[in-house]
Design an enzyme around this catalytic site. Structure first.
Site: not given
Ligand code: AMP
Ligand code: ZN
Length: 137
Positions: A30, A85, A98, A100
């Site tokens: 987002i 991370n 998650h 990226h």
């Protein structure tokens, strides 16, 4: 559990969904670092790489390998970074594991990681400490 990614996966919160399968959700970040910044998120909640199931890591990595080049092509990017991370000190803000995919563009102005010179002694010290930890099961 008050986890924003679990809510997205349960479709309680909208997202820009790119791909979904039995164990993974892939949607646009987002607040993209660059155009096309994408998150690859296992459906099963875990906090980070310490507690995620191995099969979910493998599945995410395979998806990144498949989708990364396609996202790069669609965005007319020149490369892409893969990031993940763990813990807030490393920049983790959403405590649901998650990955990226960050498309990179020539002259996108982002700084790559800055390597630093060190001493042979400091490298040896780090080598010893990590090897000691690696012996612990
Ligand atoms: P990290 O800093 O590795 O924990 O990354 C979390 C990422 O999730 C950030 O890049 C946020 O911009 C992104 N993010 C947070 N909330 C949402 C949301 N509702 N939809 C899409 N991406 C989000
Ligand atoms: Zn979650």
């Amino acid at each position: 559990m008050n986890c924003i990614f679990c809510k997205i996966i349960k479709k309680e919160i909208p997202c820009n969904l790119l791909y979904e399968d039995e164990s993974c959700f892939v949607f646009l970040d987002i607040k993209p670092i660059t155009k096309g910044h994408t998150l690859v998120v296992p459906k099963k909640h875990s906090e980070n790489l310490l507690d995620i199931e191995e099969k979910d890591v493998l599945h995410c990595m395979n998806l990144i390998k498949k989708l990364g080049p396609k996202i790069m092509k669609a965005m007319k990017a020149d490369g892409f970074n893969v990031g993940q991370n763990n813990f807030s000190a490393a920049g983790q803000t959403v405590m649901h594991t998650h990955f990226h995919i960050i498309p990179r563009y020539k002259n996108d102005g982002l700084k790559n990681w800055q390597n630093k010179d060190t001493s042979a002694d400091a490298l040896l010290q780090a080598e010893k400490e990590i090897k000691k930890a690696l012996r612990v099961p």
